[in-house]
Every structure is written in C-alpha cells, then in structure tokens.
Design a protein around this motif. Structure first.
Motif, PDB file in Angstrom:
ATOM      1  N   SER A 277       3.084   6.168 -13.054  1.00 26.21           N
ATOM      2  CA  SER A 277       2.872   5.555 -11.934  1.00 26.21           C
ATOM      3  C   SER A 277       3.495   4.114 -12.006  1.00 26.21           C
ATOM      4  O   SER A 277       4.079   3.649 -11.256  1.00 26.21           O
ATOM      5  CB  SER A 277       1.490   5.586 -11.810  1.00 26.21           C
ATOM      6  OG  SER A 277       1.187   4.676 -10.497  1.00 26.21           O
TER       7      SER A 277
ATOM      8  N   ASN B  41       1.826   7.132  -6.577  1.00 27.36           N
ATOM      9  CA  ASN B  41       0.614   7.875  -7.004  1.00 27.36           C
ATOM     10  C   ASN B  41       1.186   9.535  -6.608  1.00 27.36           C
ATOM     11  O   ASN B  41       0.940  10.397  -7.242  1.00 27.36           O
ATOM     12  CB  ASN B  41      -0.402   7.700  -6.156  1.00 27.36           C
ATOM     13  CG  ASN B  41      -1.089   6.272  -6.737  1.00 27.36           C
ATOM     14  OD1 ASN B  41      -1.089   6.140  -7.823  1.00 27.36           O
ATOM     15  ND2 ASN B  41      -1.765   5.558  -5.631  1.00 27.36           N
ATOM     16  N   TRP B  42       1.969   9.485  -5.402  1.00 29.53           N
ATOM     17  CA  TRP B  42       2.486  10.926  -5.017  1.00 29.53           C
ATOM     18  C   TRP B  42       3.237  11.334  -6.158  1.00 29.53           C
ATOM     19  O   TRP B  42       3.565  12.824  -6.384  1.00 29.53           O
ATOM     20  CB  TRP B  42       3.153  10.827  -3.546  1.00 29.53           C
ATOM     21  CG  TRP B  42       2.127  10.924  -2.679  1.00 29.53           C
ATOM     22  CD1 TRP B  42       1.771  10.091  -1.658  1.00 29.53           C
ATOM     23  CD2 TRP B  42       1.207  12.261  -2.191  1.00 29.53           C
ATOM     24  NE1 TRP B  42       0.921  10.592  -0.809  1.00 29.53           N
ATOM     25  CE2 TRP B  42       0.460  11.748  -1.145  1.00 29.53           C
ATOM     26  CE3 TRP B  42       0.878  13.387  -2.931  1.00 29.53           C
ATOM     27  CZ2 TRP B  42      -0.569  12.782  -0.567  1.00 29.53           C
ATOM     28  CZ3 TRP B  42       0.041  14.160  -2.469  1.00 29.53           C
ATOM     29  CH2 TRP B  42      -0.704  13.792  -1.240  1.00 29.53           C
TER      30      TRP B  42
ATOM     31  N   ASP C  57       2.550   1.738  -3.431  1.00 32.93           N
ATOM     32  CA  ASP C  57       1.404   2.082  -4.291  1.00 32.93           C
ATOM     33  C   ASP C  57       1.364   4.013  -4.105  1.00 32.93           C
ATOM     34  O   ASP C  57       1.139   4.582  -5.219  1.00 32.93           O
ATOM     35  CB  ASP C  57      -0.012   1.440  -4.378  1.00 32.93           C
ATOM     36  CG  ASP C  57       0.123   0.146  -4.901  1.00 32.93           C
ATOM     37  OD1 ASP C  57       1.077  -0.175  -5.696  1.00 32.93           O
ATOM     38  OD2 ASP C  57      -0.540  -0.591  -4.532  1.00 32.93           O
ATOM     39  N   GLU C  58       1.015   4.151  -2.993  1.00 34.05           N
ATOM     40  CA  GLU C  58       0.825   5.483  -2.495  1.00 34.05           C
ATOM     41  C   GLU C  58       2.062   6.381  -2.978  1.00 34.05           C
ATOM     42  O   GLU C  58       1.775   7.667  -3.407  1.00 34.05           O
ATOM     43  CB  GLU C  58       0.430   5.640  -1.323  1.00 34.05           C
ATOM     44  CG  GLU C  58      -0.812   5.108  -0.774  1.00 34.05           C
ATOM     45  CD  GLU C  58      -1.088   5.105   0.869  1.00 34.05           C
ATOM     46  OE1 GLU C  58      -0.091   5.257   1.501  1.00 34.05           O
ATOM     47  OE2 GLU C  58      -2.147   4.836   1.238  1.00 34.05           O
TER      48      GLU C  58
ATOM     49  N   ASN D 126       6.106   4.831   5.494  1.00 35.81           N
ATOM     50  CA  ASN D 126       5.897   5.880   4.269  1.00 35.81           C
ATOM     51  C   ASN D 126       7.056   6.595   4.064  1.00 35.81           C
ATOM     52  O   ASN D 126       7.650   6.898   2.800  1.00 35.81           O
ATOM     53  CB  ASN D 126       4.684   7.072   4.662  1.00 35.81           C
ATOM     54  CG  ASN D 126       3.483   6.412   4.478  1.00 35.81           C
ATOM     55  OD1 ASN D 126       2.974   5.229   4.047  1.00 35.81           O
ATOM     56  ND2 ASN D 126       2.474   6.997   4.880  1.00 35.81           N
TER      57      ASN D 126
ATOM     58  N   LYS E 235       0.810  -1.188  -0.043  1.00 36.39           N
ATOM     59  CA  LYS E 235      -0.108   0.189   0.022  1.00 36.39           C
ATOM     60  C   LYS E 235       0.920   1.276   0.009  1.00 36.39           C
ATOM     61  O   LYS E 235       0.509   2.166  -0.780  1.00 36.39           O
ATOM     62  CB  LYS E 235      -0.899  -0.018   0.957  1.00 36.39           C
ATOM     63  CG  LYS E 235      -1.820   1.187   1.347  1.00 36.39           C
ATOM     64  CD  LYS E 235      -2.799   1.146   2.367  1.00 36.39           C
ATOM     65  CE  LYS E 235      -3.774   2.198   2.604  1.00 36.39           C
ATOM     66  NZ  LYS E 235      -3.032   3.341   3.217  1.00 36.39           N
ATOM     67  N   ALA E 236       2.088   1.394   0.860  1.00 33.68           N
ATOM     68  CA  ALA E 236       2.813   2.467   1.072  1.00 33.68           C
ATOM     69  C   ALA E 236       3.435   2.536  -0.437  1.00 33.68           C
ATOM     70  O   ALA E 236       3.512   4.048  -0.933  1.00 33.68           O
ATOM     71  CB  ALA E 236       3.815   2.433   2.094  1.00 33.68           C
TER      72      ALA E 236
ATOM     73  N   TRP F 146       1.178  12.866   4.500  1.00 34.97           N
ATOM     74  CA  TRP F 146       1.458  11.514   4.338  1.00 34.97           C
ATOM     75  C   TRP F 146       2.747  11.135   4.747  1.00 34.97           C
ATOM     76  O   TRP F 146       3.001   9.889   5.245  1.00 34.97           O
ATOM     77  CB  TRP F 146       1.151  11.258   2.679  1.00 34.97           C
ATOM     78  CG  TRP F 146       1.445   9.961   2.489  1.00 34.97           C
ATOM     79  CD1 TRP F 146       0.833   8.709   2.366  1.00 34.97           C
ATOM     80  CD2 TRP F 146       2.493   9.373   1.936  1.00 34.97           C
ATOM     81  NE1 TRP F 146       1.369   7.638   2.068  1.00 34.97           N
ATOM     82  CE2 TRP F 146       2.443   8.218   1.574  1.00 34.97           C
ATOM     83  CE3 TRP F 146       3.601   9.986   1.374  1.00 34.97           C
ATOM     84  CZ2 TRP F 146       3.449   7.403   1.026  1.00 34.97           C
ATOM     85  CZ3 TRP F 146       4.727   9.307   0.865  1.00 34.97           C
ATOM     86  CH2 TRP F 146       4.734   7.976   0.421  1.00 34.97           C
TER      87      TRP F 146
END
Length: 342
Positions: free
Chosen positions: A113, A16-17, A12-13, A44, A9-10, A37
C-alpha cells in the motif's frame, strides 16, 4: 474543482484496492465491490487510471492482457464509445498480480500500500512542482487566451505552462511545458524573449508559436521575424526566421528548417490539426493533451500513415473515425482508457 481531501481519500482507497486485489484477484465478491467503487465517481476512475499508468511505467501489464480485450462494434460518427467493464476488471487483475508479487517479496501487505502511494506521489509530484512555479497553466483539453501587461497576447495550448518576468529592460517568458502562441506588441527598448528548455527566441514585434517537446523545441513564425538561439546543441543554433519559417531544434541532433503556410501554424488555437503523411501513432500524440486518460494504439494500425485535417477538441470521436477509415475500431475500455486496434 476537486476537493483535496476527496482526492487524498480516493488515492488512499486506490492503494488499498491494489493491496486487496493483490491478496486475492480471483475473489468474485471482491472484484464486484471494486467495480462498484470504480463506477461510483469519475474521481475514483481517474485515480485508478493513474495507478494503472504508474504500474505500466514500472512493470507494464502482461501483453497477454491486451490479447484478451473483447471485440466491440466500431463507433459511428458522433456516437458514444461504450465502456467495457469486463476489460476494466481485467486491468484490475493485471495490476493485482503485480502488487501481489511485490507484497510477497516484502511479506508485509501494508508495504505494498505504501509503495502504491509512493508511486502515485512520484508520478504527480512533477506536475505539482510545475504548476507551483508557473504564472499561468492549462489542464487537459483547456486553452487560455491572456492579455499581458504590455498589450501582448499569449495563447496557451492544453497542458501547457509559462513563467513570465517583465522588467524595465526586457520581457521574458519561460515555456515550462507544452505549446504557446504569442502576438507581441513592439517595444524596441524592451526585447521580448521566450525560453523553451534552452532554445531562446527573441523578437521586437511579431506573431509566432513555440512548442516545447521531449526532444527539444519548435519555433513557427506567422509574421514578422525572430532570432532563435540554442547553445546546447551541436552545431549551435543562431538563426533569423521570417514568416512561414519553422525551425525544429532536437537535443543531440541540431536543428532543421522547413517552410509552411502561416495560416497552418498553431492550428491548435482553432482546435484543428493538419497531418501530412504522419503515422497514426504520431497523430495520436497530438491528442494526448485533449484526453484525460490513456490512448493506446495497437500495431499494425499505429504504423499506418494518414493525411488530413482533424478536430482536436473531440478526441474520442475523431480517433474513432480515423480508426474506422483504416478498418479498425476504437474501444473505450474504461472511462480513462481508449484503445485503437484492428
């Protein structure tokens, strides 16, 4: 231990960032949301630091970014180095400009991405493959002491990995990465050997250390004797070493033999490092396995030479004290970025 779903999840985020910041790196609200974030968890921050490292490896942040890093007060002994959120945000802008250029060429933001995710996968895959093939390994700043089935003892330095294969006719260890120290139980019928990228050390009973480096391998004997062979270098290596001998085998350059006090060998087992007329840049290399992030040393500090005894298990404060002794400062620009400069 980090849950794999949380890590995914981290990652992927983070990807995206990178895309969002690439689209509009000057959006103050977006930058504030990104900073929130980043500060929300150590995971993160770690994943974003990996993204930055991958980015630097591909194109590197603009050198001008480093010139704009703000000055902070030098760090006193045993004091926490402050984290500079402004510099962290500038790092985000630096990588944002890179990914914005990439996405414009592709004319499709999702591709950026995917590129981030692919780069992260490529960066992490070697470590994953290494750990899957290792019997024992250590993480950043971690040491392990292991009693092997024959009574020999193995000590692993941080970020090291070994594969062990015992049989009736011999005892074989492959040093896949990092450094290891061995106290070998004698067994004439089962020779003990260590292979480090082609450099093979064979013993019957002794205590010795092996370091595997990007350039080759180093074998250090505390007591007893070993035989070191390497047919991949020219001239080929086939030497017997005794207590106090240290043989460095360098790919493409052959081997060099030096002498040292046995008590000064494999000092990482005690969390110590002896430096004799080394550049600060060379000393910092020894700390990278003890710091979960990037350590960057600016010139001319990187070329200055030092001699001394240093603690490896407290890299931030040790490097801060080293920098201060040379009129420089240590600044932690994010939880995963330590900068030494004048």
């Amino acid at each position: 231990m980090t849950d794999q779903s949380e890590l995914a999840k981290a990652e992927d985020e983070a990807a995206n960032w990178a895309v969002l910041l690439a689209d509009d790196p000057e959006d103050a609200e977006l930058v504030r949301a990104f900073s929130a974030w980043l500060d929300s968890s150590a995971l993160n921050a770690e994943v974003w630091a990996r993204t930055l490292r991958v980015h630097r490896g591909m194109a590197a942040l603009s050198p001008a970014t480093r010139d704009r890093w703000p000055e902070t007060a030098s760090v006193g002994q045993r004091k926490k180095i402050p984290v500079d959120s402004d510099a962290m945000r500038r790092d985000a802008k630096g990588i944002a400009h890179f990914w914005r250029a990439l996405s414009r060429k592709a004319n499709w933001l999702p591709l950026a991405s995917l590129a981030v995710a692919a780069c992260l996968t490529l960066a992490l895959l070697p470590q994953l493959t290494l750990r899957l093939s290792a019997d024992f390994f250590t993480g950043t700043g971690e040491q392990r002491s292991l009693l092997l089935s024959d009574g020999s003892r193995l000590f692993l330095a941080p970020e090291s990995a070994v594969d062990i294969a015992y049989s009736d006719g011999g005892r074989s260890v492959r040093l896949l990465e990092g450094s290891a120290f061995f106290e070998v139980q004698p067994d004439p019928g089962r020779p003990f050997s260590v292979d480090a990228g082609g450099t093979r050390t064979t013993v019957l009973g002794t205590a010795f250390g092996v370091d595997r480096t990007d350039a080759g391998a180093v074998v250090s004997v505390v007591h007893g004797c070993v035989r070191v062979e390497d047919r991949s270098v020219s001239p080929e290596v086939s030497d017997n070493l005794g207590a106090g001998d240290r043989l460095a085998v360098t790919r493409g350059r052959g081997a060099s033999l030096t002498r040292a006090l046995p008590g000064e060998m494999a000092l990482w087992r005690r969390g110590e490092l002896i430096a004799r007329n080394l550049t600060i840049s060379e000393v910092v290399e020894s700390f990278r396995r003890y710091y979960s992030g990037v350590i960057w040393v600016a010139e001319p500090l990187a070329s200055q030479r030092v001699t001394g005894l240093y603690r490896l298990d407290d890299p931030i404060n040790t490097l801060a004290e080293m920098a201060e002794a040379h009129g420089a400062t240590a600044r932690q620009l994010s939880p995963w970025l330590l900068v030494l400069s004048h």
